[in-house]
Every structure is written in C-alpha cells, then in structure tokens.
Design an enzyme around this catalytic site. Structure first.
Site, PDB file in Angstrom:
ATOM      1  N   GLU A  97       0.839  -1.199   0.000  1.00 58.92           N
ATOM      2  CA  GLU A  97       0.000   0.000   0.000  1.00 58.92           C
ATOM      3  C   GLU A  97       0.877   1.253   0.000  1.00 58.92           C
ATOM      4  O   GLU A  97       2.027   1.221   0.445  1.00 58.92           O
ATOM      5  CB  GLU A  97      -0.905  -0.068   1.244  1.00 58.92           C
ATOM      6  CG  GLU A  97      -1.768   1.123   1.540  1.00 58.92           C
ATOM      7  CD  GLU A  97      -2.840   1.429   0.511  1.00 58.92           C
ATOM      8  OE1 GLU A  97      -2.505   1.604  -0.666  1.00 58.92           O
ATOM      9  OE2 GLU A  97      -4.010   1.548   0.918  1.00 58.92           O
ATOM     10  N   ASP A  98       0.326   2.348  -0.479  1.00 59.23           N
ATOM     11  CA  ASP A  98       1.082   3.598  -0.510  1.00 59.23           C
ATOM     12  C   ASP A  98       1.214   4.234   0.865  1.00 59.23           C
ATOM     13  O   ASP A  98       2.287   4.676   1.259  1.00 59.23           O
ATOM     14  CB  ASP A  98       0.475   4.597  -1.519  1.00 59.23           C
ATOM     15  CG  ASP A  98      -1.021   4.842  -1.326  1.00 59.23           C
ATOM     16  OD1 ASP A  98      -1.635   4.247  -0.404  1.00 59.23           O
ATOM     17  OD2 ASP A  98      -1.584   5.636  -2.098  1.00 59.23           O
ATOM     18  N   ASP A 101      -3.163   5.825   6.766  1.00 59.96           N
ATOM     19  CA  ASP A 101      -3.617   7.117   7.284  1.00 59.96           C
ATOM     20  C   ASP A 101      -4.487   6.848   8.520  1.00 59.96           C
ATOM     21  O   ASP A 101      -3.953   6.657   9.612  1.00 59.96           O
ATOM     22  CB  ASP A 101      -4.364   7.823   6.144  1.00 59.96           C
ATOM     23  CG  ASP A 101      -4.713   9.259   6.442  1.00 59.96           C
ATOM     24  OD1 ASP A 101      -3.961   9.921   7.154  1.00 59.96           O
ATOM     25  OD2 ASP A 101      -5.754   9.725   5.945  1.00 59.96           O
ATOM     26  N   PHE A 150      -0.356  16.440   3.762  1.00 58.24           N
ATOM     27  CA  PHE A 150      -0.847  15.751   2.568  1.00 58.24           C
ATOM     28  C   PHE A 150       0.298  15.618   1.563  1.00 58.24           C
ATOM     29  O   PHE A 150       0.875  16.607   1.141  1.00 58.24           O
ATOM     30  CB  PHE A 150      -2.038  16.475   1.946  1.00 58.24           C
ATOM     31  CG  PHE A 150      -2.772  15.590   0.981  1.00 58.24           C
ATOM     32  CD1 PHE A 150      -3.722  14.686   1.440  1.00 58.24           C
ATOM     33  CD2 PHE A 150      -2.463  15.607  -0.367  1.00 58.24           C
ATOM     34  CE1 PHE A 150      -4.367  13.825   0.561  1.00 58.24           C
ATOM     35  CE2 PHE A 150      -3.101  14.747  -1.261  1.00 58.24           C
ATOM     36  CZ  PHE A 150      -4.060  13.861  -0.791  1.00 58.24           C
ATOM     37  N   ARG A 163       1.167  11.533  -9.339  1.00 56.37           N
ATOM     38  CA  ARG A 163       1.557  10.154  -9.006  1.00 56.37           C
ATOM     39  C   ARG A 163       2.943   9.830  -9.552  1.00 56.37           C
ATOM     40  O   ARG A 163       3.677   9.037  -8.983  1.00 56.37           O
ATOM     41  CB  ARG A 163       0.565   9.154  -9.616  1.00 56.37           C
ATOM     42  CG  ARG A 163      -0.810   9.174  -8.982  1.00 56.37           C
ATOM     43  CD  ARG A 163      -1.607   7.956  -9.462  1.00 56.37           C
ATOM     44  NE  ARG A 163      -3.034   8.086  -9.215  1.00 56.37           N
ATOM     45  CZ  ARG A 163      -3.630   7.774  -8.069  1.00 56.37           C
ATOM     46  NH1 ARG A 163      -2.941   7.320  -7.046  1.00 56.37           N
ATOM     47  NH2 ARG A 163      -4.935   7.909  -7.940  1.00 56.37           N
TER      48      ARG A 163
HETATM   49  P1  IMP Z   1      -6.946   5.066   5.414  1.00 57.90           P
HETATM   50  O1  IMP Z   1      -5.722   4.552   6.102  1.00 57.90           O
HETATM   51  O2  IMP Z   1      -8.068   4.091   5.383  1.00 57.90           O
HETATM   52  O3  IMP Z   1      -7.372   6.409   5.945  1.00 57.90           O
HETATM   53  O4  IMP Z   1      -6.699   5.309   3.884  1.00 57.90           O
HETATM   54  C1  IMP Z   1      -5.498   5.581   3.357  1.00 57.90           C
HETATM   55  C2  IMP Z   1      -5.730   6.004   1.924  1.00 57.90           C
HETATM   56  O5  IMP Z   1      -6.031   7.402   1.861  1.00 57.90           O
HETATM   57  C3  IMP Z   1      -4.466   5.814   1.147  1.00 57.90           C
HETATM   58  O6  IMP Z   1      -4.432   4.561   0.495  1.00 57.90           O
HETATM   59  C4  IMP Z   1      -4.495   6.967   0.174  1.00 57.90           C
HETATM   60  O7  IMP Z   1      -5.171   6.591  -1.002  1.00 57.90           O
HETATM   61  C5  IMP Z   1      -5.278   8.035   0.864  1.00 57.90           C
HETATM   62  N1  IMP Z   1      -4.371   9.033   1.507  1.00 57.90           N
HETATM   63  C6  IMP Z   1      -4.189   9.247   2.824  1.00 57.90           C
HETATM   64  N2  IMP Z   1      -3.287  10.218   3.056  1.00 57.90           N
HETATM   65  C7  IMP Z   1      -2.868  10.639   1.847  1.00 57.90           C
HETATM   66  C8  IMP Z   1      -1.908  11.638   1.414  1.00 57.90           C
HETATM   67  O8  IMP Z   1      -1.247  12.342   2.198  1.00 57.90           O
HETATM   68  N3  IMP Z   1      -1.754  11.773   0.063  1.00 57.90           N
HETATM   69  C9  IMP Z   1      -2.434  11.025  -0.847  1.00 57.90           C
HETATM   70  N4  IMP Z   1      -3.336  10.084  -0.483  1.00 57.90           N
HETATM   71  C10 IMP Z   1      -3.557   9.887   0.841  1.00 57.90           C
HETATM   72 MG    MG Z   2      -4.644   4.220  -1.581  1.00 59.52          MG
END
Ligand code: IMP
Ligand code: MG
Length: 176
Positions: A97-98, A101, A150, A163
């Site tokens: 995963e990237d 959050d 962000f 990206r």
């Molecule tokens: P979470 O952990 O369920 O809140 O989701 C994480 C997802 O939110 C990631 O896979 C990203 O797609 C998106 N995301 C969260 N923070 C960022 C950021 O700083 N930049 C770009 N995408 C983000």
């Molecule tokens: Mg994502």
C-alpha cells in the site's frame, strides 16, 4: 490558488529505503514464495520498485478498493472496485500500500483477505502517518513515518495528479 510541491523525501532517499525493505522481505521469506497484492492506484510505483529488490520468488495481483463507514459506523467496511484475478488460498500474501492514514482501509482489507485462507498475510506500506490513526493498525513493514501533511508522488496523488513524481512531496497552496 495554485499549488506547489515541497520535497519531503528525495528520490535517492526513497530508492535506498525501498531497496533496504526489499532486502528485509527477502530475508524474512527465505525458502518461501511471496504473493504481492498491490492496492491500486497508489501502490503501483512502490510495488514495482519493491518487487525488483526481492530475491525470493514473487507473484503479484492487483486490487482496487474504497473504504466506507468513515462516519459513525465504527465497524467500517471495504468496497471492492476491482477484485483479485487469482485466489490467495495457501499463499504468503503481502499487501503493498502507498500510505496508512486512519488505518481503516488496511484493517478492513486484511480482514477480508484473511477469510480467503492465505497461508500468511502481512502488510507493507511506503508511508505511515501515525498521528492520523483512528483504528489501531501497524504495518509489518514501513518505509517512512511522516508528519500529518498531505503528500504526493511515488504513486500518491492529489486529484489524480503527481503520481509520477519520483520523490515524495508535500502539497503547499499559495495565494495568487
Ligand atoms: P486510510 O488509512 O483508510 O485512511 O486510507 C489511506 C488512503 O487514503 C491511502 O491509500 C491513500 O489513497 C489516501 N491518503 C491518505 N493520506 C494521503 C496523502 O497524504 N496523500 C495522498 N493520499 C492519501
Ligand atoms: Mg490508496
């Protein structure tokens, strides 16, 4: 309003860390095969670069999900936009995963994939924003912990842009 990107982690720093994590994964999975699951679209750049640094046999698959239940619904669920092509039963699944959050997406996704009986299941993330966590979630492999900003680049987008940046940057907004 226009935006500019301030470099947080430059290309060399990211590349060196991805190589290091790839070597760590190779050691941990010694004698095994690893089935990498890329979470689209953000995980694409990370998974391709990471997999090049892994020396045990690698197979890969792709999945697109969106999280809902972000409001009052504490259980939360993950909606599958594109499911995997192949079964994960009996495989050493490594979710790539990237960014983690709130932690909702990966918590839900891990639970969902566990039901498909993989041999093992671990999570590898490029970035982690621990300050933003809502659900307790710790990735097995994390390249960088970052502050609550962000960020874009190396797969991460702002409104589908940036990206393709080879580094990770913070989006800054300037008044024109
Ligand atoms: P979470 O952990 O369920 O809140 O989701 C994480 C997802 O939110 C990631 O896979 C990203 O797609 C998106 N995301 C969260 N923070 C960022 C950021 O700083 N930049 C770009 N995408 C983000
Ligand atoms: Mg994502």
């Amino acid at each position: 309003m226009s935006e500019r990107i301030e470099i947080l982690l430059d290309e060399d720093t990211v590349d060196a860390k991805v190589k290091e994590i790839g070597e760590l994964i190779s050691r941990d999975y010694e004698g095994e095969e690893v089935h990498m699951i890329c979470i689209l679209k953000g995980g694409v750049y990370f998974m391709t670069e990471l997999s090049k640094r892994v020396t045990v046999p690698v197979s890969m698959d792709f999945m697109a999900v969106s999280s809902y239940g972000a409001g009052t619904e504490s259980t939360g669920r993950v909606k599958i936009i594109k499911d995997l092509d192949d079964p994960v039963e009996g495989k050493n699944v490594l979710i790539v995963e990237d960014i983690v959050d709130t932690g909702r997406t990966l918590t839900n996704l891990k639970a969902l994939l566990k039901q498909r009986n993989p041999k093992s299941i671990k999570i590898c993330t490029l970035l982690d924003k621990p300050d933003r966590r809502v659900v307790e979630m710790k990735a097995d492999y994390t390249c960088f912990e970052i502050p609550n900003e962000f960020v874009v680049g190396y797969g991460l987008d702002y409104a589908q842009k940036y990206r393709n940046l080879p580094y990770i940057g913070i989006v800054k907004f300037d008044e024109e």
